[in-house]
Every structure is written in C-alpha cells, then in structure tokens.
Scaffold this motif. Structure first.
Motif, PDB file in Angstrom:
ATOM      1  N   LYS A   1      83.787  97.834  38.088  1.00 53.97           N
ATOM      2  CA  LYS A   1      83.766  99.298  38.230  1.00 53.97           C
ATOM      3  C   LYS A   1      83.478  99.727  39.672  1.00 53.97           C
ATOM      4  O   LYS A   1      84.050 100.695  40.171  1.00 53.97           O
ATOM      5  N   GLU A   2      82.593  98.980  40.346  1.00 50.22           N
ATOM      6  CA  GLU A   2      82.256  99.335  41.735  1.00 50.22           C
ATOM      7  C   GLU A   2      83.482  99.236  42.644  1.00 50.22           C
ATOM      8  O   GLU A   2      83.722 100.097  43.489  1.00 50.22           O
ATOM      9  N   ALA A   3      84.275  98.159  42.447  1.00 51.73           N
ATOM     10  CA  ALA A   3      85.491  97.982  43.266  1.00 51.73           C
ATOM     11  C   ALA A   3      86.479  99.116  42.988  1.00 51.73           C
ATOM     12  O   ALA A   3      87.146  99.620  43.895  1.00 51.73           O
ATOM     13  N   TYR A   4      86.560  99.544  41.712  1.00 50.95           N
ATOM     14  CA  TYR A   4      87.434 100.678  41.355  1.00 50.95           C
ATOM     15  C   TYR A   4      86.961 101.949  42.060  1.00 50.95           C
ATOM     16  O   TYR A   4      87.766 102.682  42.660  1.00 50.95           O
ATOM     17  N   LEU A   5      85.662 102.210  42.025  1.00 53.33           N
ATOM     18  CA  LEU A   5      85.130 103.445  42.626  1.00 53.33           C
ATOM     19  C   LEU A   5      85.279 103.466  44.142  1.00 53.33           C
ATOM     20  O   LEU A   5      85.355 104.521  44.750  1.00 53.33           O
ATOM     21  N   LYS A   6      85.349 102.275  44.748  1.00 50.83           N
ATOM     22  CA  LYS A   6      85.564 102.220  46.205  1.00 50.83           C
ATOM     23  C   LYS A   6      87.038 102.316  46.560  1.00 50.83           C
ATOM     24  O   LYS A   6      87.414 102.261  47.726  1.00 50.83           O
ATOM     25  N   GLY A   7      87.913 102.364  45.547  1.00 51.23           N
ATOM     26  CA  GLY A   7      89.358 102.438  45.804  1.00 51.23           C
ATOM     27  C   GLY A   7      89.978 101.097  46.119  1.00 51.23           C
ATOM     28  O   GLY A   7      91.064 101.018  46.699  1.00 51.23           O
ATOM     29  N   GLU A   8      89.296  99.991  45.722  1.00 54.96           N
ATOM     30  CA  GLU A   8      89.812  98.653  46.043  1.00 54.96           C
ATOM     31  C   GLU A   8      90.520  97.987  44.868  1.00 54.96           C
ATOM     32  O   GLU A   8      91.238  97.015  45.039  1.00 54.96           O
ATOM     33  N   LEU A   9      90.276  98.480  43.653  1.00 56.31           N
ATOM     34  CA  LEU A   9      90.847  97.864  42.446  1.00 56.31           C
ATOM     35  C   LEU A   9      91.411  98.942  41.531  1.00 56.31           C
ATOM     36  O   LEU A   9      90.735  99.943  41.279  1.00 56.31           O
ATOM     37  N   ALA A  10      92.645  98.737  41.056  1.00 60.46           N
ATOM     38  CA  ALA A  10      93.268  99.736  40.176  1.00 60.46           C
ATOM     39  C   ALA A  10      93.401  99.182  38.756  1.00 60.46           C
ATOM     40  O   ALA A  10      94.122  98.206  38.555  1.00 60.46           O
ATOM     41  N   PRO A  11      92.703  99.765  37.762  1.00 62.48           N
ATOM     42  CA  PRO A  11      92.942  99.387  36.372  1.00 62.48           C
ATOM     43  C   PRO A  11      94.334  99.863  35.955  1.00 62.48           C
ATOM     44  O   PRO A  11      94.785 100.940  36.388  1.00 62.48           O
ATOM     45  N   VAL A  12      95.033  99.066  35.129  1.00 60.82           N
ATOM     46  CA  VAL A  12      96.408  99.412  34.742  1.00 60.82           C
ATOM     47  C   VAL A  12      96.503  99.549  33.222  1.00 60.82           C
ATOM     48  O   VAL A  12      96.000  98.707  32.482  1.00 60.82           O
ATOM     49  N   PHE A  13      97.171 100.636  32.788  1.00 60.84           N
ATOM     50  CA  PHE A  13      97.434 100.870  31.363  1.00 60.84           C
ATOM     51  C   PHE A  13      98.933 100.970  31.146  1.00 60.84           C
ATOM     52  O   PHE A  13      99.685 101.308  32.066  1.00 60.84           O
TER      53      PHE A  13
ATOM     54  N   LYS B   1     103.948 106.663  49.688  1.00 61.76           N
ATOM     55  CA  LYS B   1     103.454 107.639  50.663  1.00 61.76           C
ATOM     56  C   LYS B   1     102.143 108.284  50.187  1.00 61.76           C
ATOM     57  O   LYS B   1     101.191 108.427  50.940  1.00 61.76           O
ATOM     58  N   LEU B   2     102.135 108.651  48.904  1.00 65.30           N
ATOM     59  CA  LEU B   2     100.950 109.306  48.349  1.00 65.30           C
ATOM     60  C   LEU B   2      99.776 108.337  48.296  1.00 65.30           C
ATOM     61  O   LEU B   2      98.629 108.710  48.491  1.00 65.30           O
ATOM     62  N   MET B   3     100.097 107.065  48.038  1.00 66.03           N
ATOM     63  CA  MET B   3      99.051 106.053  47.961  1.00 66.03           C
ATOM     64  C   MET B   3      98.378 105.857  49.329  1.00 66.03           C
ATOM     65  O   MET B   3      97.176 105.577  49.392  1.00 66.03           O
ATOM     66  N   GLU B   4      99.148 106.062  50.390  1.00 67.28           N
ATOM     67  CA  GLU B   4      98.559 105.954  51.735  1.00 67.28           C
ATOM     68  C   GLU B   4      97.441 106.971  51.913  1.00 67.28           C
ATOM     69  O   GLU B   4      96.402 106.685  52.505  1.00 67.28           O
ATOM     70  N   VAL B   5      97.672 108.193  51.385  1.00 68.14           N
ATOM     71  CA  VAL B   5      96.654 109.247  51.479  1.00 68.14           C
ATOM     72  C   VAL B   5      95.417 108.841  50.674  1.00 68.14           C
ATOM     73  O   VAL B   5      94.282 109.016  51.122  1.00 68.14           O
ATOM     74  N   CYS B   6      95.640 108.273  49.466  1.00 62.43           N
ATOM     75  CA  CYS B   6      94.506 107.834  48.626  1.00 62.43           C
ATOM     76  C   CYS B   6      93.711 106.738  49.342  1.00 62.43           C
ATOM     77  O   CYS B   6      92.485 106.729  49.306  1.00 62.43           O
ATOM     78  N   ARG B   7      94.441 105.823  49.985  1.00 69.30           N
ATOM     79  CA  ARG B   7      93.783 104.714  50.682  1.00 69.30           C
ATOM     80  C   ARG B   7      92.934 105.239  51.844  1.00 69.30           C
ATOM     81  O   ARG B   7      91.813 104.814  52.060  1.00 69.30           O
ATOM     82  N   MET B   8      93.511 106.197  52.556  1.00 71.32           N
ATOM     83  CA  MET B   8      92.835 106.795  53.705  1.00 71.32           C
ATOM     84  C   MET B   8      91.516 107.455  53.263  1.00 71.32           C
ATOM     85  O   MET B   8      90.505 107.374  53.951  1.00 71.32           O
ATOM     86  N   ARG B   9      91.543 108.081  52.092  1.00 71.14           N
ATOM     87  CA  ARG B   9      90.372 108.809  51.593  1.00 71.14           C
ATOM     88  C   ARG B   9      89.502 107.955  50.660  1.00 71.14           C
ATOM     89  O   ARG B   9      88.535 108.455  50.104  1.00 71.14           O
ATOM     90  N   LYS B  10      89.933 106.662  50.438  1.00 72.16           N
ATOM     91  CA  LYS B  10      89.221 105.750  49.514  1.00 72.16           C
ATOM     92  C   LYS B  10      89.060 106.372  48.116  1.00 72.16           C
ATOM     93  O   LYS B  10      88.005 106.305  47.489  1.00 72.16           O
ATOM     94  N   THR B  11      90.136 107.006  47.660  1.00 72.74           N
ATOM     95  CA  THR B  11      90.117 107.652  46.338  1.00 72.74           C
ATOM     96  C   THR B  11      90.342 106.603  45.245  1.00 72.74           C
ATOM     97  O   THR B  11      91.286 105.820  45.346  1.00 72.74           O
ATOM     98  N   PRO B  12      89.510 106.572  44.190  1.00 75.91           N
ATOM     99  CA  PRO B  12      89.744 105.634  43.085  1.00 75.91           C
ATOM    100  C   PRO B  12      91.080 105.916  42.390  1.00 75.91           C
ATOM    101  O   PRO B  12      91.424 107.069  42.150  1.00 75.91           O
ATOM    102  N   VAL B  13      91.811 104.837  42.095  1.00 80.90           N
ATOM    103  CA  VAL B  13      93.162 104.973  41.539  1.00 80.90           C
ATOM    104  C   VAL B  13      93.281 104.192  40.240  1.00 80.90           C
ATOM    105  O   VAL B  13      92.801 103.067  40.127  1.00 80.90           O
ATOM    106  N   MET B  14      93.927 104.823  39.244  1.00 85.26           N
ATOM    107  CA  MET B  14      94.228 104.161  37.977  1.00 85.26           C
ATOM    108  C   MET B  14      95.744 104.247  37.806  1.00 85.26           C
ATOM    109  O   MET B  14      96.346 105.236  38.215  1.00 85.26           O
ATOM    110  N   VAL B  15      96.364 103.224  37.223  1.00 85.84           N
ATOM    111  CA  VAL B  15      97.830 103.223  37.097  1.00 85.84           C
ATOM    112  C   VAL B  15      98.227 103.288  35.624  1.00 85.84           C
ATOM    113  O   VAL B  15      97.655 102.580  34.788  1.00 85.84           O
TER     114      VAL B  15
END
Length: 525
Positions: free
Chosen positions: A239-251, A122-136
């Motif tokens: 990095k550009e794909a991450y900043l656009k909210g399209e790619l999530a780096p995972v740790f 549910k929270l990820m939907e909000v991030c997607r809507m706002r194109k927020t960069p996501v790290m996992v």
C-alpha cells in the motif's frame, strides 16, 4: 462526525484514459453503485436518446465524446466519493492536466484490445510528476482482446510504473467466464448481456474441487496456473508503494456490463488516499488545518444555457468551508461571501451549507475568478501547479456578424477564462488570435459562441510556430527586443508580454541573441 473523520472518509479522484477506452461508461457505473443515478446513459447507442450523465454540453451529446471535465459526488458505504470525469481527446488535454492538480488519486482505464495509447502516456507523465497514486482498470473483457500478461507488461513499460494484479480474468471475449478477485479472494461469474452484477462466491482455497461446480475444468486449471505465476512474478501488493505512486494495482472487467466495477470500487475505497497536503508557494498546506483554503482549477461558462451563468470549480485544500461566510480572494485582496455554493452531479447542482477538504465546490462567478485563484481565511496563499501550456495551433478570430460584436466580445472573454484556449492580442495590428493545443477546440469555440452567445465568428489562417511568455530583469534589452520584434509581439488576456515565433529557427535565434530574456513555454513561472 468529527472534522478529521470527514476528511478521512473522502476520496477525490479522476478517471483518465485515451478516447473510447470506456472512461465515461465506468464513471456511470460507479455512479449507479453509489445510487447517484438510476439509469445509465447509453453512450454509444443512437437509438436510445439518453447520453452519458457526465457529458452535459450539447456538443458532447452530438459527438459522443467528453470535451470538458465534469464533477460528480456521491456517498457509498460511509465514504464520500468525488469523481472527476476528464476528456480523453488530446485536443482537450489542458483541461485534464489542470484537473489532475485537484485530485488525490487516479484510475487509468485501458482497453484490453488496444492496450496503452498515446494520450494515456501523456497523462501518466503528469501523474508521475505529481507522484499521484494510480490504479488501472483493464476494460472490455467481454470482447476479444490481448493476453492479460501482455497487457501488464505493456502497462509497466509504457507507463513506467510497477504493477500488481488484484483481480484476474478467466478468459476473454466469448470465452470470458468472470473475474477472480485476488484482493478479497472471491470469484465473480460473468453472464453475457446481463446488466446486473453477479454475487461473488468466496474461495479462500482455489485448489478446492468445488471450483469446478462454477467454471469449466480447463478454466479452473488455467486460473490456478496463472495465479501461481502472478505470485512468482509480481511483488506482493504494498500500500505504501501505491500511495507514493510507485505501484499500480490492476483490475479487470467490463464497464458496459457492470462487471468488475464493484471490486474496483471496494478496493479503491480501502486503499486510495484521503485528501493529501497541497503545495502553495509559501508552504505546504495540510488538509486538517483549522482555517479554510482552496483554489480554482476550472471555470465553466453557461452550465445552464437558460441563465448566462459561470461557475468556478474550487478544490478545498484545508479547513471547513461554510456558506455565507467571508473569505479572502487572495489575488484581488478582497473579502467575498458565497450565498449559493453548489455540489455537483454533472450539470445537476444542489446548494450546500458546508464542505470539507477533498470536496469540489461550484461558486457562481460574475467575472471575479480566473484559473489558479486562491481563497483563504486571510492568509496569502498561492497554490502551485496550474499552468497554461504554450498553444500549438493559431487562428485569427474575426466577427462574422457586425450586429453582434458585443456578444462576440463577451463570449470570447468568458470562454477564454475557462482555459480551453488562449487569447492573444497582436500589438502591431490589434487583431485577436486564438491559440489552442488541438484542432477540435476551434470547432468547440465556434459552436459555443453561436449556440450560447448568439455570436458568429470566422477564422483566418496565421502561420505561427510557438507562443512564449517573456520577461527580463534587463529592461533595456527587453525594450530593444520588443521594438525589433514588434510584428510578433502580443499581450495575453492578463496583459503579459508574449512573443509569437513563426518558426523554430526564429525562436532559436531570438534566444541566442537576447541572453537576458527568459522564454517560458507555460504561463506559470
């Protein structure tokens, strides 16, 4: 340091997850690295009566969960880091949704055993809507869990985002040897039950025989095979794909054991965005503009129960905020000066003289602010994206102690301003109705009214399906609707018309019969 340098060095982010994935523990460990705290609260242990730094309300300490977003800031290696620790529990989702409007990026915490859970989606939907960069951050590697490749597949599928591991675990549970940091080409070895972090061993070439001096041969072989597979299956980190909210780096790591947290923090500081532009109704506001602007995304009553104070949390969008300077309160159209703006470390506050875009400032509030209000240096700016959602659960609220009616009225008024729940006044019988998105909110309101305002309340059931804000340009039809539905009409806290439908059928019929009336399910329209 120049104004632009101050903006560039800021990182404002929220940590989000399902309850119990280890979000608050991760927040604490990041604060330990930043030197902001020196001992972590043992969140789970009842023997140790310290609680998590970011959980400061009495009810949070009793329940062991976060029920309100808390803000913490610290300096680390030249960066100014602002963390917002959000409630994971779905009953407090609205607080989290609004918090996501005030951050530039997000870290999602996933439990290695449970994988992606409902609230995270549910929270990820909000991030997607706002194109927020996501790290996992995949947490709890020191416990038995699922295969890392399975977890990555699930993250891609459930959160609908491409992933790229920037660290890789060697085993899990009792077989957990450590993490190989792909981003920095370092090996970190795990020592069970040890709260301090191992120093990294640099390994540019993991085919080097010296690797076997640090981990067993079978673990070294597995690591080589898996890293080869990663290179073949996942795209290079972009990095550009991450900043656009399209790619999530995972740790990967174990927040409780302080393991994998530093790698996450270091990579985050290097790749996460500095403050981003903010969308106002009239235009886009850039952070490096000369003139100050900001908006209120949260109000918290009684952060210090000894003084009945309220704080408005303001996200600074542009310009240079200064103490004792006149700023325009856009909605009220008046100038206001703030003598004691504060910076946060959970409930500990310190008065500040200045703040920059990306910072979160607490402003003492005597009732002037409501969520979504803007401050500026004269320009009329209204920032978008701070809705109230239509509640799903409703109760009549009644005074249980006639001697305390003033305290109850004040308590309800202030708690509703926080946006934790919504207050509707039925226009037919004058009774007050509380609407929330989760059952637990009713308990929190009752508890806080009693312990913070000395007022006791009781709830009575009411059968309602949905609250809809209504408006229309056809005045005659609107008046006709309000007359016909008089028993179901209410006003919200701001005097707007609300239709309280008691079933989906009733709502559908109303929408079909009154074509000129708009029915809104969020208050932002």
């Amino acid at each position: 340091m120049t104004f632009k340098d101050e903006i560039k060095r800021r990182r404002t982010f929220a940590i989000i997850s399902h309850p119990d994935a280890g979000k608050t523990t991760l927040t604490e460990k990041l604060l330990l690295f930043g030197g902001a705290i020196h001992v972590a609260g043992a969140v789970k242990s009842n023997k140790i009566k310290k609680t998590a730094t970011s959980d400061f309300m009495e009810i949070e300490k009793q329940r062991g969960i976060s029920v309100a977003t808390s803000v913490m800031g610290f300096d680390y290696e030249g960066y100014k880091v602002n963390i917002l620790d959000t409630p994971g529990h779905q009953d407090f989702a609205e607080d989290t949704f609004r918090t996501l409007t005030a951050v530039d990026s997000v870290i999602v915490v996933v439990d290695v055993a449970k994988g992606v859970e409902a609230q995270t989606r549910k929270l990820m939907e909000v991030c997607r809507m706002r194109k927020t960069p996501v790290m996992v951050f995949v947490n709890k590697l020191d416990r038995p869990g699922r295969d890392p490749f399975d977890i990555l597949d699930e993250i891609e599928e459930e959160l609908q985002i491409k992933v790229r591991p920037l660290a890789w675990p060697m085993g899990s549970g009792t077989e957990f040897n450590g993490v190989y940091n792909i981003f920095e080409e370092n090996l970190y070895l795990f020592t069970p039950n040890k709260q301090s972090l191992e120093e990294g061993i640099e390994f540019k070439d993991i085919n080097d025989k010296a690797l076997m001096e640090h981990i067993p041969e079978n673990a070294a072989e597995s690591l080589r095979d898996e890293l080869e597979l990663i290179q073949g299956v996942y795209p290079e980190f972009d990095k550009e794909a991450y900043l656009k909210g399209e790619l999530a780096p995972v740790f990967f790591g174990s927040a409780l054991n302080n393991f994998g947290v530093r790698e996450l923090l270091h990579a985050f500081l290097k790749i996460a965005p500095s403050p981003r532009p903010s969308q106002a109704e009239s235009r886009i506001v850039q952070p490096d503009e000369d003139k100050f602007s900001g908006f209120v995304f949260k109000i918290h009553a009684n952060m210090d129960p000894n003084h009945r104070n309220r704080l408005a949390f303001v996200k600074i969008c542009s310009g240079h905020f200064q103490r004792n300077t006149n700023y325009q309160h856009v909605r009220l159209g008046k100038q206001m000066k703030f003598s004691s703006p504060t910076a946060f470390m959970a409930e500990k506050k310190s008065i500040i003289d200045e703040a920059f875009p990306g910072d979160i400032v607490g402003i003492p509030d005597s009732g002037n602010f409501k969520i979504g209000d803007s401050l500026s240096e004269g320009e009329v700016l209204n920032f978008k994206g701070l809705p109230s959602f239509s509640p799903e659960l409703f109760r009549y609220i009644e005074n249980a102690d006639p001697m305390k009616s003033k305290q109850l009225a004040k308590g309800i008024d202030q708690l509703m301003d926080e946006g934790v729940a919504q207050l509707f006044t039925n226009q037919f019988n004058g009774r007050k109705i509380i609407g929330t998105v989760g059952q637990l909110q009713f308990e929190v309101i009752e508890y806080r009214l009693l312990h913070e305002y000395g007022a006791s309340c009781r709830y009575e059931p009411i059968n309602l399906y949905k609250a809809c804000w209504i408006r229309s340009t056809n005045k005659a039809q609107l008046e006709d609707f309000k007359k016909r539905k008089v028993q179901f009409m209410a006003k919200d806290k701001h005097g707007r018309d609300v239709f309280l439908a008691d079933s989906s059928y009733m709502l559908q019929m109303a929408q079909e019969s009154f074509k000129d009336i708009e029915f809104h399910f969020t208050s932002e329209f």
